[in-house]
Design an enzyme around this catalytic site. Sequence first.
Site, PDB file in Angstrom:
ATOM      1  N   HIS A   8      53.019  38.730  14.319  1.00  0.00           N
ATOM      2  CA  HIS A   8      52.542  38.907  15.694  1.00  0.00           C
ATOM      3  C   HIS A   8      52.000  40.305  15.920  1.00  0.00           C
ATOM      4  O   HIS A   8      52.186  41.209  15.109  1.00  0.00           O
ATOM      5  CB  HIS A   8      53.644  38.583  16.711  1.00  0.00           C
ATOM      6  N   CYS A  29      60.530  39.980  12.295  1.00  0.00           N
ATOM      7  CA  CYS A  29      59.139  39.521  12.225  1.00  0.00           C
ATOM      8  C   CYS A  29      58.267  40.531  11.485  1.00  0.00           C
ATOM      9  O   CYS A  29      58.721  41.590  11.085  1.00  0.00           O
ATOM     10  CB  CYS A  29      58.596  39.307  13.638  1.00  0.00           C
TER      11      CYS A  29
END
Length: 165
Positions: A122, A140
Amino acid sequence: MKAIKLITVILLAIGLAGCGSKFKKYNGPEVTQVIVQKDERRLFLMHHNKVLKTYPVELGFAPQGHKQFEGDGKTPEGFYYIDRRNPNSKFHLSIGLSYPNPSDRAFAAANKKSPGGDIFIHGRPNGNPRDNRKDWTEGCISLKNRHMEWVYAMVNNGTPIVVTP
């Protein structure tokens, strides 16, 4: 004369509005694999054996080692695939990794813990500036927003991803 100026201004505004979109169009070679090298903090978009693009990344706040349990702050290592997209993420676009896989689930279950989940590639947080730590996510893989826009455009669901130590 005023009508021509007005039409010119309107057309210019419409043209510039298109430049600001977070949704890019990509018409090049297919991305056949994504490789993330954690030690190099680099993401590679591959077309077979050819590197199409490479981008710097930031990882989980505890970047050493493979993610094993929910909350450990580690970024998974191993073989996964892109399994979902979220254009309305709380981050600037996101694409999901298929973590946890069956062996990740089995390891966590044997230790009576949750493997965690919701691991994404992301952009930066929307509306909340991140702190200045080098690695700051919960596990992440984060990119600059302008890089994430291209990754989002180039990588399809089902694309394999390999995350190396």
